[in-house]
Design an enzyme around this catalytic site. Structure first.
Site, PDB file in Angstrom:
ATOM      1  CG  HIS A 266      -2.872  -0.315   4.511  1.00 11.56           C
ATOM      2  ND1 HIS A 266      -3.891  -0.812   3.730  1.00 11.56           N
ATOM      3  CD2 HIS A 266      -3.271   0.946   4.863  1.00 11.56           C
ATOM      4  CE1 HIS A 266      -4.852   0.085   3.616  1.00 11.56           C
ATOM      5  NE2 HIS A 266      -4.511   1.160   4.300  1.00 11.56           N
TER       6      HIS A 266
ATOM      7  CG  HIS B 179      -9.322   0.908   5.920  1.00 12.40           C
ATOM      8  ND1 HIS B 179      -9.348   2.017   6.727  1.00 12.40           N
ATOM      9  CD2 HIS B 179      -8.255   1.072   5.094  1.00 12.40           C
ATOM     10  CE1 HIS B 179      -8.343   2.825   6.401  1.00 12.40           C
ATOM     11  NE2 HIS B 179      -7.661   2.270   5.417  1.00 12.40           N
TER      12      HIS B 179
ATOM     13  CD  GLU C  72      -6.788   3.305   1.540  1.00 10.94           C
ATOM     14  OE1 GLU C  72      -6.478   3.034   2.720  1.00 10.94           O
ATOM     15  OE2 GLU C  72      -6.254   4.210   0.888  1.00 10.94           O
TER      16      GLU C  72
ATOM     17  CG  HIS D  43      -2.004   1.026   1.146  1.00 13.28           C
ATOM     18  ND1 HIS D  43      -3.224   0.758   0.577  1.00 13.28           N
ATOM     19  CD2 HIS D  43      -2.056   2.317   1.541  1.00 13.28           C
ATOM     20  CE1 HIS D  43      -3.995   1.832   0.642  1.00 13.28           C
ATOM     21  NE2 HIS D  43      -3.303   2.807   1.224  1.00 13.28           N
TER      22      HIS D  43
ATOM     23  CG  HIS E 133     -10.899   4.569   3.485  1.00 12.81           C
ATOM     24  ND1 HIS E 133     -10.944   5.851   3.974  1.00 12.81           N
ATOM     25  CD2 HIS E 133      -9.598   4.202   3.510  1.00 12.81           C
ATOM     26  CE1 HIS E 133      -9.709   6.255   4.265  1.00 12.81           C
ATOM     27  NE2 HIS E 133      -8.870   5.269   3.990  1.00 12.81           N
TER      28      HIS E 133
ATOM     29  CG  ASP F 265      -2.451   6.239   0.419  1.00 12.29           C
ATOM     30  OD1 ASP F 265      -3.379   5.896  -0.325  1.00 12.29           O
ATOM     31  OD2 ASP F 265      -2.370   5.899   1.611  1.00 12.29           O
TER      32      ASP F 265
ATOM     33  CG  ASP G 157      -1.026   4.041   4.856  1.00 16.86           C
ATOM     34  OD1 ASP G 157      -1.298   4.476   3.726  1.00 16.86           O
ATOM     35  OD2 ASP G 157      -1.780   4.184   5.817  1.00 16.86           O
TER      36      ASP G 157
END
Length: 359
Positions: free
Chosen positions: A219, A198, A130, A29, A157, A31, A301
């Protein structure tokens, strides 16, 4: 021995050096696409070195990252059509980044793609959405994103979807709804991995039961060591192992230390609590103890938070962790499983579907 991305990772321990010849680091993961939207207008320029991001080509090389799941993300407060648009724009960002730096990045769908690209010294680039809101409650959108190369989707999420409960929202559905189970089955058919980061514990259990393929946590960390709702309880990790899946341990400090999480949620008042690579290594070793060496991986992350363990504030930090685990006695073969070989197995087991059932 396969060729790692240059420059060679910043490691010193012999077992760590050997591990980087056995497997790529496959990060679950990152971003970058979302952060590029926020601060760079989706520009793909200036990613060679010393970028404004936690991720760039030089940092990836120093961390030994050979494959990356690029997160494509829309905020939960978007309407469903807006969420689909945001997600497609970030898929476009990843495609444009690959086109801008063809000597560094190459698009990947399968485990064999990852091996071939890594052996050529490039970063294999995969897509992970995500949040289930990214498909707008549409199996048709899911199928089209799979055609574009989507390789996992996180079922929620921070907020519930209309068909699954999140870990950080109120309990509404009690896990997955019937439509949620249908989405899981369609993801299995398409070879899109079911990502349980999540989601609520009930959703975790329902999804493992509904899935005919290995699932992942892209993650997340361990509830036993830090009770953050984003983390995974031991009993779920045992279910994950029986399913054949992989938990990819997150580097986010709130997931690693209850003391840090209390400081963060309290407004970051006073001195930052200690946060070192050993906090992260403890979670990796706990997941190994509970789920087993064949069911663990790494999901950083990076570019999704502004603080990470000391000395690990960008993607070069993977090398810091691998060196520390080697110092703790991990063999090169076990490090290679953690770094990437376990996720490669899951990709191998689902690659046929990802190529043959996109209809």
């Amino acid at each position: 021995m396969l060729k790692p991305l240059a420059p060679f990772p910043d490691v010193n321990h012999p077992a760590a050096l050997d591990a980087y010849g056995l497997a790529p680091v496959i990060d679950g993961h990152n971003d970058l696409a979302w952060t590029a939207r926020q601060i760079a207008g989706y520009s793909v320029e200036n990613l060679e070195k010393d970028s404004i991001f936690q991720t760039d080509i030089d940092k990836l090389g120093r961390g030994g990252v050979g494959a990356q799941f690029w997160s494509v993300y829309a905020p939960c407060d978007m309407t469903e059509p807006e969420a689909v648009q945001y997600t497609l724009e970030q898929i476009d960002y990843v495609y444009r980044m690959i086109e801008r730096y063809p000597d560094t990045f190459e698009f990947a769908r399968t485990g064999d793609d990852v091996r071939r690209i890594w052996s050529a010294g490039k970063v294999a680039s995969l897509l992970g959405a995500e949040g289930g809101h990214s498909i707008g409650s549409s199996l048709g959108v899911l199928r089209m994103m799979a055609r574009l190369g989507l390789r996992y989707m996180t079922l929620t999420h921070n907020d519930n979807t209309g068909w699954a409960d999140s870990a950080t929202d109120s309990r509404v559905h009690g896990g997955l709804t019937d439509f949620g189970r249908e989405i899981v089955r369609e993801m299995n058919r398409l070879g899109v991995l079911v990502d349980l980061s999540h989601v609520s514990v009930e959703t975790m259990c329902d999804a493992v039961e509904a899935s005919s393929a290995p699932v992942i946590f892209s993650h997340s960390s361990c509830s036993q060591l830090c009770g953050h709702p984003r983390n995974v309880p031991d009993d779920v990790m045992r279910l994950l192992a029986a399913n054949g899946g992989v938990i990819m341990i997150a580097f986010v400090p709130m997931f690693l230390s209850a003391e840090y999480n209390e400081w963060f949620t309290g407004g970051r008042v006073g001195d930052r609590p200690a946060m070192t690579v050993d906090h992260l290594a403890d979670h990796v070793e706990h997941a190994r103890k509970v789920a087993g060496i064949d069911h663990i991986g790494l999901g950083s992350d990076y570019d999704g938070f502004d603080d990470f363990p000391d000395g690990m504030h960008d993607v070069s930090g993977f090398a810091v962790l691998i060196d520390r685990l080697a110092e703790r006695g991990w063999s090169a073969e076990d490090l290679a499983k953690l770094m990437g070989n376990n996720v490669l197995r899951v990709l191998d087991e689902t690659s046929v579907a990802s190529l043959s059932n996109l209809s």
